[in-house]
Design a protein around this motif. Structure first.
Motif, PDB file in Angstrom:
ATOM      1  N   GLN A   1       0.852  -1.063   0.181  1.00 22.28           N
ATOM      2  CA  GLN A   1       0.027  -0.090   0.087  1.00 22.28           C
ATOM      3  C   GLN A   1       0.947   1.436   0.018  1.00 22.28           C
ATOM      4  O   GLN A   1       0.493   2.268  -0.817  1.00 22.28           O
ATOM      5  N   GLN A   2       2.100   1.012   0.806  1.00 23.61           N
ATOM      6  CA  GLN A   2       2.900   2.103   0.809  1.00 23.61           C
ATOM      7  C   GLN A   2       3.477   2.728  -0.602  1.00 23.61           C
ATOM      8  O   GLN A   2       3.613   3.768  -0.941  1.00 23.61           O
ATOM      9  N   LEU A   3       3.771   1.615  -1.254  1.00 22.27           N
ATOM     10  CA  LEU A   3       4.414   1.784  -2.679  1.00 22.27           C
ATOM     11  C   LEU A   3       3.348   2.193  -3.649  1.00 22.27           C
ATOM     12  O   LEU A   3       3.564   2.422  -4.867  1.00 22.27           O
ATOM     13  N   GLY A   4       1.996   1.921  -3.435  1.00 24.98           N
ATOM     14  CA  GLY A   4       0.992   2.196  -4.373  1.00 24.98           C
ATOM     15  C   GLY A   4       0.487   1.027  -5.281  1.00 24.98           C
ATOM     16  O   GLY A   4      -0.173   1.021  -6.197  1.00 24.98           O
ATOM     17  N   TYR A   5       1.152  -0.104  -4.740  1.00 24.92           N
ATOM     18  CA  TYR A   5       0.684  -1.494  -5.310  1.00 24.92           C
ATOM     19  C   TYR A   5      -0.627  -1.808  -4.996  1.00 24.92           C
ATOM     20  O   TYR A   5      -1.342  -2.667  -5.813  1.00 24.92           O
ATOM     21  N   ALA A   6      -1.050  -1.614  -3.940  1.00 24.49           N
ATOM     22  CA  ALA A   6      -2.284  -2.093  -3.408  1.00 24.49           C
ATOM     23  C   ALA A   6      -3.130  -0.846  -3.029  1.00 24.49           C
ATOM     24  O   ALA A   6      -2.570   0.247  -2.500  1.00 24.49           O
ATOM     25  N   GLU A   7      -4.535  -0.969  -3.205  1.00 24.21           N
ATOM     26  CA  GLU A   7      -5.233   0.074  -2.845  1.00 24.21           C
ATOM     27  C   GLU A   7      -5.701   0.148  -1.389  1.00 24.21           C
ATOM     28  O   GLU A   7      -5.117  -0.766  -0.656  1.00 24.21           O
ATOM     29  N   ALA A   8      -6.129   1.270  -0.778  1.00 28.34           N
ATOM     30  CA  ALA A   8      -6.458   1.395   0.771  1.00 28.34           C
ATOM     31  C   ALA A   8      -7.360   0.178   0.934  1.00 28.34           C
ATOM     32  O   ALA A   8      -7.403  -0.533   2.040  1.00 28.34           O
ATOM     33  N   ASP A   9      -8.465   0.014   0.057  1.00 31.62           N
ATOM     34  CA  ASP A   9      -9.078  -1.432   0.158  1.00 31.62           C
ATOM     35  C   ASP A   9      -8.461  -2.416  -0.862  1.00 31.62           C
ATOM     36  O   ASP A   9      -9.053  -2.383  -1.890  1.00 31.62           O
ATOM     37  N   PRO A  10      -7.866  -3.326  -0.391  1.00 30.68           N
ATOM     38  CA  PRO A  10      -7.338  -4.271  -1.360  1.00 30.68           C
ATOM     39  C   PRO A  10      -7.842  -5.626  -1.387  1.00 30.68           C
ATOM     40  O   PRO A  10      -7.455  -6.298  -1.949  1.00 30.68           O
TER      41      PRO A  10
END
Length: 353
Positions: free
Chosen positions: A208-217
C-alpha cells in the motif's frame, strides 16, 4: 485523413496513451498508415472538451497537469465543452472510443453502457476495463460485429504484455489444454515479501505504501481481480462463456509465515495461480494459492510481474512474462489495439479480439 479518437475517462491510463501518441507520433503514423487525432475527451471529474478538427494534445496534458480540469482548455473555434460521456460517444466525429473510465468491475458499469453506445453508433472501442470483457463479452462482440465495429480488449488481462491476441495469432493449430498464470501483481508482491521474512500484514502495508495495493485491497487479496481475468481468457482464448459463479476463487489472506517456510522446505514457492483446464467438453476455472515447484516458470516470477503459460498439444508449454499494470504499459496495450484495428481495416478483416 486521420483516425479520430474520443477518450472516455482521462486518468492515469488515458493520459498514458496520450503521452505515447505524442512521443511516438511518427512511428504510430507509419504503423497505422494515417495520423491519429484526438477530437474529444470526457471525464467525470475533469470535465470535457470536443473539437471536430482535433485537440492540441500537448496543451491538453499541460492544462490537466496544471489545473486538473479540461474546462481550462482554451476556447477555440468549434470547441464544445460540458458534454457527458454518452453524448461524446454518440455525437462526436470520433472513429474509435478509448474507454478508460473508473468502472465497477462487479457490474461492469459505466463501461458496458459506453461500449453499447459506441457500437450502436458504429464506432470502435478499445478499453483496458475488465468489466465489459468479463461480464458481457458475447453480447458486446456480437454488437460490434453487427455494426461493423471493432472491440479491442488486449489490456484487460496483463496490461501491455501480449496475452489475448498472441495465442490466437501465433498458436493456431494447437489445442490449448490449459492456461495458468499469475495475473495480480499486488498479491505476487506480497508473497515475494513474505518469502523475505515479512508477515502478511507487513507485506500488505508495504504494498500500500508503494501504491501497489489500494487502501481497500479486497479485490486483489481475495482473488477477484484475477478471477475476472480468468473469465476473459476463457471467453476469448478458449471460446467458453464463463461467468463469475463458474470460477472457484480463494485469495492469499490466510497464508502464514509457517506456510511460506513449509513450501521452502519442500523446494516449492507459494503463488496465487489462476487456472483454466479443459476436461472433455468442460473447462474448470479456479484462482487459488498453490505451492509450485521451483523449476516451474511461474515460480521465478517475483514482485509485481505477471506471467501466463499456455499448455499446447503441439509445441508444449509457452510462457510469457511481463508487466501486469502501469501507466505506460497499459497505454501501450490500447495503442496495440489501435494499430491492430488499422491493419485489419486495411485488409477488410474483422477482429480476432
Amino acid at each position: 485523413m486521420a483516425h479520430k479518437l474520443a477518450f472516455i475517462g482521462f486518468g492515469t491510463v488515458g493520459q498514458g496513451l496520450a503521452e505515447i501518441l505524442l512521443r511516438k507520433q511518427q512511428l504510430v503514423r507509419q504503423e497505422m498508415g494515417e495520423d491519429v487525432q484526438v477530437v474529444a475527451i470526457s471525464d467525470a471529474i475533469k470535465g470535457s472538451v470536443y473539437n471536430p478538427d482535433g485537440l492540441d494534445l500537448a496543451l491538453v496534458l499541460d492544462v490537466v497537469k496544471r489545473t486538473g480540469s479540461l474546462e481550462s482548455y482554451p476556447d477555440e473555434r468549434s470547441t464544445q465543452k460540458g458534454w457527458d460521456s454518452l453524448k461524446t460517444i454518440r455525437e462526436t466525429n470520433a472513429d474509435t472510443i478509448v474507454e478508460v473510465t473508473f468502472t465497477n468491475v462487479r457490474t461492469g458499469q459505466p463501461a458496458i453502457d459506453h461500449c453499447r453506445a459506441a457500437f450502436a453508433a458504429g464506432k470502435n472501442v478499445v478499453t483496458s476495463n475488465k468489466g465489459p470483457a468479463a461480464l458481457q463479452y458475447a453480447e458486446l462482440s456480437a454488437l460490434a460485429q453487427e455494426h461493423g465495429a471493432y472491440f479491442g480488449i488486449e489490456g484487460t488481462v496483463m496490461s501491455g504484455t501480449p496475452t489475448l491476441r498472441m495465442p490466437l495469432l501465433t498458436l493456431p493449430g494447437n489445442d490449448i489444454t490449459e492456461i495458468r498464470g499469475i495475473f495480480n501483481g499486488t498479491t505476487n508482491y506480497i508473497l515475494t515479501c513474505m518469502e523475505r521474512g515479512m508477515t502478511y500484514h507487513e507485506a500488505l502495508a508495504r504494498a500500500q505504501q508503494l501504491g501497489y495495493a489500494e487502501a481497500d485491497p479486497t479485490s486483489d487479496i481475495e482473488g477477484y481481480d484475477a478471477m475476472y481475468k480468468v473469465i476473459i481468457l476463457a471467453n476469448v482464448v478458449m471460446g467458453v462463456p464463463l461467468q463469475p459463479h463458474d470460477v472457484t476463487c480463494r485469495g492469499i489472506a490466510d497464508i502464514t509465515p509457517a506456510d511460506i517456510q513449509r513450501a521452502g522446505a519442500q523446494g516449492k514457492r507459494w503463488k496465487l495461480v489462476s487456472r483454466l483446464v479443459k476436461r472433455g467438453a468442460d473447462v474448470i476455472a479456479s484462482v487459488a494459492p498453490e505451492m509450485i515447484s521451483l523449476d516451474d516458470p511461474l515460480a521465478s516470477v517475483s514482485g509485481t510481474t505477471n506471467a501466463i503459460t499456455y499448455e499446447c498439444d503441439l509445441i508444449g508449454p509457452v510462457t510469457v512474462m511481463g508487466a501486469g499494470a502501469g501507466r505506460t504499459e497499459t497505454g501501450f496495450s490500447l495503442l496495440s489495439d489501435l494499430i491492430y484495428i488499422a491493419h485489419q481495416a486495411k485488409r477488410g478483416h474483422g477482429m480476432l479480439v
